[in-house]
Motif scaffolding. Structure first.
Motif, PDB file in Angstrom:
ATOM      1  N   ALA A  46       0.824  -1.200   0.000  1.00 53.55           N
ATOM      2  CA  ALA A  46       0.000   0.000   0.000  1.00 53.55           C
ATOM      3  C   ALA A  46       0.864   1.259   0.000  1.00 53.55           C
ATOM      4  N   ASN A  47       2.000   1.200   0.679  1.00 54.27           N
ATOM      5  CA  ASN A  47       2.879   2.360   0.730  1.00 54.27           C
ATOM      6  C   ASN A  47       3.483   2.644  -0.641  1.00 54.27           C
ATOM      7  N   PHE A  48       3.855   1.596  -1.373  1.00 51.69           N
ATOM      8  CA  PHE A  48       4.408   1.796  -2.712  1.00 51.69           C
ATOM      9  C   PHE A  48       3.351   2.374  -3.651  1.00 51.69           C
ATOM     10  N   VAL A  49       2.146   1.793  -3.627  1.00 57.08           N
ATOM     11  CA  VAL A  49       1.066   2.294  -4.483  1.00 57.08           C
ATOM     12  C   VAL A  49       0.729   3.735  -4.105  1.00 57.08           C
ATOM     13  N   GLY A  50       0.668   4.012  -2.808  1.00 55.66           N
ATOM     14  CA  GLY A  50       0.361   5.367  -2.356  1.00 55.66           C
ATOM     15  C   GLY A  50       1.427   6.373  -2.753  1.00 55.66           C
ATOM     16  N   THR A  51       2.690   5.960  -2.670  1.00 55.78           N
ATOM     17  CA  THR A  51       3.781   6.859  -3.041  1.00 55.78           C
ATOM     18  C   THR A  51       3.750   7.172  -4.529  1.00 55.78           C
ATOM     19  N   THR A  52       3.540   6.156  -5.365  1.00 60.17           N
ATOM     20  CA  THR A  52       3.523   6.385  -6.809  1.00 60.17           C
ATOM     21  C   THR A  52       2.262   7.112  -7.255  1.00 60.17           C
ATOM     22  N   THR A  53       1.214   7.088  -6.422  1.00 58.07           N
ATOM     23  CA  THR A  53      -0.032   7.779  -6.754  1.00 58.07           C
ATOM     24  C   THR A  53      -0.024   9.223  -6.265  1.00 58.07           C
ATOM     25  N   TYR A  54       0.340   9.430  -5.010  1.00 56.39           N
ATOM     26  CA  TYR A  54       0.177  10.728  -4.366  1.00 56.39           C
ATOM     27  C   TYR A  54       1.489  11.431  -4.017  1.00 56.39           C
ATOM     28  N   GLY A  55       2.598  10.735  -4.157  1.00 57.11           N
ATOM     29  CA  GLY A  55       3.872  11.333  -3.779  1.00 57.11           C
ATOM     30  C   GLY A  55       4.465  12.196  -4.880  1.00 57.11           C
ATOM     31  N   THR A  56       5.590  12.798  -4.590  1.00 63.56           N
ATOM     32  CA  THR A  56       6.301  13.576  -5.594  1.00 63.56           C
ATOM     33  C   THR A  56       6.975  12.631  -6.582  1.00 63.56           C
ATOM     34  N   THR A  57       7.386  13.188  -7.715  1.00 61.22           N
ATOM     35  CA  THR A  57       8.124  12.392  -8.696  1.00 61.22           C
ATOM     36  C   THR A  57       9.392  11.820  -8.072  1.00 61.22           C
ATOM     37  N   GLU A  58      10.074  12.632  -7.282  1.00 67.10           N
ATOM     38  CA  GLU A  58      11.313  12.176  -6.651  1.00 67.10           C
ATOM     39  C   GLU A  58      11.050  11.008  -5.707  1.00 67.10           C
ATOM     40  N   GLN A 119     -11.601   6.401 -20.134  1.00 66.25           N
ATOM     41  CA  GLN A 119     -10.894   6.688 -18.882  1.00 66.25           C
ATOM     42  C   GLN A 119     -10.194   5.437 -18.350  1.00 66.25           C
ATOM     43  N   ALA A 120     -10.830   4.274 -18.534  1.00 63.45           N
ATOM     44  CA  ALA A 120     -10.186   3.027 -18.126  1.00 63.45           C
ATOM     45  C   ALA A 120      -8.918   2.784 -18.938  1.00 63.45           C
ATOM     46  N   ASP A 121      -8.971   3.060 -20.236  1.00 55.83           N
ATOM     47  CA  ASP A 121      -7.777   2.929 -21.076  1.00 55.83           C
ATOM     48  C   ASP A 121      -6.685   3.881 -20.609  1.00 55.83           C
ATOM     49  N   ARG A 122      -7.080   5.102 -20.255  1.00 51.33           N
ATOM     50  CA  ARG A 122      -6.094   6.070 -19.781  1.00 51.33           C
ATOM     51  C   ARG A 122      -5.451   5.598 -18.471  1.00 51.33           C
ATOM     52  N   TYR A 123      -6.260   5.011 -17.596  1.00 54.78           N
ATOM     53  CA  TYR A 123      -5.740   4.497 -16.325  1.00 54.78           C
ATOM     54  C   TYR A 123      -4.678   3.432 -16.575  1.00 54.78           C
ATOM     55  N   GLU A 126      -1.510   5.034 -18.007  1.00 56.17           N
ATOM     56  CA  GLU A 126      -0.744   5.764 -16.996  1.00 56.17           C
ATOM     57  C   GLU A 126       0.130   4.822 -16.170  1.00 56.17           C
ATOM     58  N   HIS A 127      -0.321   3.585 -16.016  1.00 54.75           N
ATOM     59  CA  HIS A 127       0.428   2.642 -15.183  1.00 54.75           C
ATOM     60  C   HIS A 127       1.629   2.043 -15.890  1.00 54.75           C
ATOM     61  N   ARG A 128       1.866   2.447 -17.122  1.00 55.80           N
ATOM     62  CA  ARG A 128       3.139   2.084 -17.725  1.00 55.80           C
ATOM     63  C   ARG A 128       4.285   2.733 -16.937  1.00 55.80           C
ATOM     64  N   VAL A 129       3.991   3.841 -16.301  1.00 57.18           N
ATOM     65  CA  VAL A 129       5.001   4.491 -15.465  1.00 57.18           C
ATOM     66  C   VAL A 129       5.327   3.625 -14.252  1.00 57.18           C
ATOM     67  N   PRO A 138       8.442   0.133 -20.496  1.00 56.81           N
ATOM     68  CA  PRO A 138       7.055   0.568 -20.684  1.00 56.81           C
ATOM     69  C   PRO A 138       6.447   0.117 -22.003  1.00 56.81           C
ATOM     70  N   ALA A 139       7.273  -0.065 -23.035  1.00 58.40           N
ATOM     71  CA  ALA A 139       6.753  -0.479 -24.333  1.00 58.40           C
ATOM     72  C   ALA A 139       6.190  -1.896 -24.292  1.00 58.40           C
ATOM     73  N   THR A 140       6.592  -2.690 -23.299  1.00 56.50           N
ATOM     74  CA  THR A 140       6.109  -4.072 -23.189  1.00 56.50           C
ATOM     75  C   THR A 140       4.882  -4.197 -22.290  1.00 56.50           C
ATOM     76  N   VAL A 141       4.461  -3.099 -21.677  1.00 57.66           N
ATOM     77  CA  VAL A 141       3.353  -3.110 -20.717  1.00 57.66           C
ATOM     78  C   VAL A 141       2.053  -2.743 -21.438  1.00 57.66           C
ATOM     79  N   PRO A 142       0.981  -3.522 -21.248  1.00 53.47           N
ATOM     80  CA  PRO A 142      -0.293  -3.171 -21.894  1.00 53.47           C
ATOM     81  C   PRO A 142      -0.691  -1.734 -21.612  1.00 53.47           C
TER      82      PRO A 142
END
Length: 265
Positions: A46-58, A119-123, A126-129, A138-142
């Motif tokens: 949850a911490n990793f998902v939360g950081t990549t969702t709400y944290g800074t880029t750094e 919007q689902a496609d966009r979601y 976005e998770h290629r990041v 990222p090119a190998t990720v759906p």
């Protein structure tokens, strides 16, 4: 979307789905202490998902670098061939990623969160990041629903419910807990775990060999659960650890907050 309370159900569904890949689940069993520290493992995820969702880029880049470093040092032995392999194999990382994203999207949408197909496609795109952060190209990720569906069609012959998957199934239904909390586990946790299992695709039910209610029944239960959980005030829900939303609001200013009602605009 990640601020929606049904993400907890989605996370459990992801664990059920991920366990069906024998090499992926063997890597978890060989290197994880989830049997003794289930809550700690859940919170680290949850911490990793939360950081990549709400944290800074750094912060997201640091979290990704930490995950990649840990994975680079871990390995497991294939239960069928005896081959030694690293848990950071791209195929394994991709399976874990896709099972996660599919579960998040499936459960939250099916429980009533309003997302159009675009919007689902966009979601998913976005998770290629997040895929890159754990070590994937990222090119190998759906990047949309069609590509995600094609991926699961391709990987299905590799899936099986072996001994490791059975252990995960048993663990998720009956995680170790203090004797005084066993009634709560039976009354609350098991209901959530069963709902997460029921929301799996039919082929997963076939592999586990445990039936699920009819899809229409599962959808009604997901919607009822989502409606109930969304009645809990957001400010109260955000107090739960790891509190990434509150930290993001503090960083961005008093008017910043997740706004699910804006999704359709």
């Amino acid at each position: 979307m990640h601020g929606d309370p049904m993400m907890w159900v989605a996370g459990i569904r992801a664990l059920y789905l991920q366990a069906l890949h024998p090499r992926a689940v063997r890597g978890v069993m060989a290197n994880s202490d989830f049997r003794r520290d289930a809550w700690g493992r859940l919170m680290r995820t949850a911490n990793f998902v939360g950081t990549t969702t709400y944290g800074t880029t750094e912060a997201a880049e640091r979290a990704g670098a930490r995950i990649r470093k840990i994975h680079s040092m871990l390995g497991a032995t294939d239960p069928d061939t005896g081959e030694r392999y690293g848990v950071d194999e791209p195929g394994l990382l991709l399976w874990v990623h896709c099972a996660e994203i599919d579960s998040y999207l499936h459960v939250v949408r099916r429980s009533g969160f309003p997302l159009t197909d675009a919007q689902a496609d966009r979601y998913i795109a976005e998770h290629r990041v997040s895929g890159r952060l754990v070590g994937l190209d990222p090119a190998t990720v759906p990047g949309d629903q069609a590509e995600l569906t094609a991926y699961f069609d391709k990987v299905r012959p590799q899936l099986a419910a072996g001994a490791d998957a059975r252990e995960v199934d048993e663990f998720l239904l009956r995680p170790p807990t203090h004797p005084l909390l066993i009634p709560a586990r039976a009354a609350l946790w098991r209901r959530v775990a069963r709902l997460a299992y029921a929301s799996l695709p039919p082929y997963a039910h076939e592999l586990y060999g445990r039936p699920a209610p009819r899809p229409a029944v599962v959808t009604r239960r997901l919607r009822a659960t989502g409606t109930l959980l969304r009645c809990v005030p957001a400010r109260l829900r955000w107090q739960l650890p790891p509190k990434h939303i509150l930290r993001a609001m503090a960083r961005l200013g008093p008017d910043a907050r997740p706004a699910p009602y804006k999704v359709g605009r």
